[in-house]
Design a protein around this motif. Structure first.
Motif, short mmCIF file in Angstrom:
data_model
loop_
_atom_site.label_atom_id
_atom_site.label_comp_id
_atom_site.label_asym_id
_atom_site.label_seq_id
_atom_site.Cartn_x
_atom_site.Cartn_y
_atom_site.Cartn_z
N GLY A 108 0.81 -1.21 0.00
CA GLY A 108 0.00 0.00 0.00
C GLY A 108 0.84 1.25 0.00
O GLY A 108 1.02 1.91 -1.02
N SER A 109 1.38 1.60 1.16
CA SER A 109 2.20 2.81 1.30
C SER A 109 3.12 2.64 2.49
O SER A 109 2.98 1.70 3.28
CB SER A 109 1.31 4.04 1.51
N ALA A 110 4.04 3.57 2.68
CA ALA A 110 4.89 3.55 3.86
C ALA A 110 4.09 3.85 5.12
O ALA A 110 4.40 3.37 6.20
CB ALA A 110 6.03 4.56 3.70
N ARG A 111 3.04 4.63 4.96
CA ARG A 111 2.21 5.02 6.11
C ARG A 111 1.29 3.88 6.54
O ARG A 111 1.03 3.71 7.73
CB ARG A 111 1.39 6.26 5.71
N ASP A 112 0.80 3.12 5.58
CA ASP A 112 -0.05 1.96 5.86
C ASP A 112 0.21 0.94 4.76
O ASP A 112 -0.40 1.00 3.68
CB ASP A 112 -1.52 2.36 5.87
N PRO A 113 1.14 0.01 5.00
CA PRO A 113 1.56 -0.92 3.95
C PRO A 113 0.47 -1.85 3.44
O PRO A 113 0.62 -2.43 2.37
CB PRO A 113 2.68 -1.72 4.62
N GLU A 116 -3.51 1.59 2.50
CA GLU A 116 -3.58 2.93 1.89
C GLU A 116 -3.33 2.88 0.38
O GLU A 116 -2.37 2.29 -0.10
CB GLU A 116 -2.57 3.89 2.52
N TYR A 117 -4.20 3.55 -0.35
CA TYR A 117 -4.02 3.75 -1.78
C TYR A 117 -3.23 5.04 -2.01
O TYR A 117 -3.63 6.10 -1.53
CB TYR A 117 -5.37 3.88 -2.49
N VAL A 118 -2.16 4.95 -2.77
CA VAL A 118 -1.40 6.16 -3.11
C VAL A 118 -1.95 6.66 -4.45
O VAL A 118 -1.51 6.27 -5.52
CB VAL A 118 0.11 5.87 -3.20
N LEU A 119 -2.92 7.56 -4.34
CA LEU A 119 -3.58 8.12 -5.52
C LEU A 119 -3.72 9.64 -5.43
O LEU A 119 -4.48 10.23 -6.21
CB LEU A 119 -4.97 7.48 -5.71
N SER A 141 -3.23 0.05 -5.72
CA SER A 141 -4.23 0.93 -6.36
C SER A 141 -4.66 0.44 -7.73
O SER A 141 -5.65 0.92 -8.28
CB SER A 141 -3.70 2.36 -6.47
N HIS A 142 -3.89 -0.46 -8.34
CA HIS A 142 -4.18 -0.97 -9.69
C HIS A 142 -3.97 0.10 -10.76
O HIS A 142 -4.45 -0.06 -11.89
CB HIS A 142 -5.61 -1.50 -9.79
#
Length: 233
Positions: A108-113, A116-119, A141-142
């Motif tokens: 997902g992300s460093a904040r919430d692996p 979280e979607y990085v969009l 995020s696809h």
């Protein structure tokens, strides 16, 4: 690749024309699609690194299925029922983040692996700020993305077929989805990181979408999940 064997095989055929040193998978080997066991077997044998995505964690039981809604929950329950012991053992070993060759890897992300979607610019900036390494790869995020950060400025965005990022420096990249793209292009998506040349190239490859859809209908998976593959949404 979300249990989409046809898409996975098409991507592997494309990259095997000029084989990379390693294959990295950013998670969600299973979920949505009709061939979870075959995808687990291939990824286990071919990928040097594989992260655990939220669907992988749900299917193996680390995440409660109550965290999923609608069609995603239906597909996850179906996958649990058909998963072999070998595929389950493979999923049990996966974690949602890792590091490899100086690259930070998050499902997902460093904040919430996991979730979280990085969009958004804010989400991208947060991950780049938190990550201990300058180059970050994310999935989840696809959507294929290339975002660079320099002089306190974020630049970049969507990364369609043929996008090339030279010497990315501090950057966040998403290679897109092999088995269920959501950026309007239904072709399987992947990227190649040439460490020696400091260049990342994004690719799309055709695969037999109808074959995957037939397998999904045979498995009585939700119609929306079947239909969306043709549209990349």
């Amino acid at each position: 690749m979300h249990s989409n064997l046809a898409a996975l095989e098409a991507v592997l055929a494309a990259i095997d024309a000029d084989p990379p040193d390693e294959i990295w998978c950013l998670g969600d080997v299973v979920g949505y699609g009709p061939r979870p066991n075959e995808c687990c077997e291939i990824v286990e044998s071919r990928a040097k690194v594989c992260l655990g995505g939220n669907h992988d964690l749900a299917v193996r039981g680390t995440i409660d299925l109550d965290e999923f809604r609608g069609d995603a929950a239906v597909a996850a329950r179906w996958t649990r029922d058909v998963l072999t012991d070998g595929a389950r053992a493979f999923l049990e070993r996966l974690e949602p983040q890792d590091e490899r060759d100086g690259v930070a890897l998050y499902h997902g992300s460093a904040r919430d692996p996991v979730w979280e979607y990085v969009l958004s610019d804010e989400a991208a900036a947060a991950t780049l700020a938190i990550s201990p390494l300058p180059l970050v790869l994310v999935g989840h995020s696809h959507v294929a993305l290339e975002v660079t950060w320099g002089d306190d400025l974020l630049t970049g965005g969507l990364a369609p077929d043929g996008t090339t990022v030279e010497a990315p420096g501090r950057a966040l990249l998403n290679p897109g989805s092999v088995g269920q793209p959501r950026d309007g292009d239904p072709r399987a998506s992947f990227a190649i990181w040439d460490q020696d040349r400091e260049r990342v190239e994004f690719y799309r490859v055709e695969y037999d979408i109808e074959a995957t859809q037939r397998k999904m209908r045979d498995a009585e998976l939700p119609p929306y999940l079947i239909d969306r593959l043709a549209h990349g949404r």
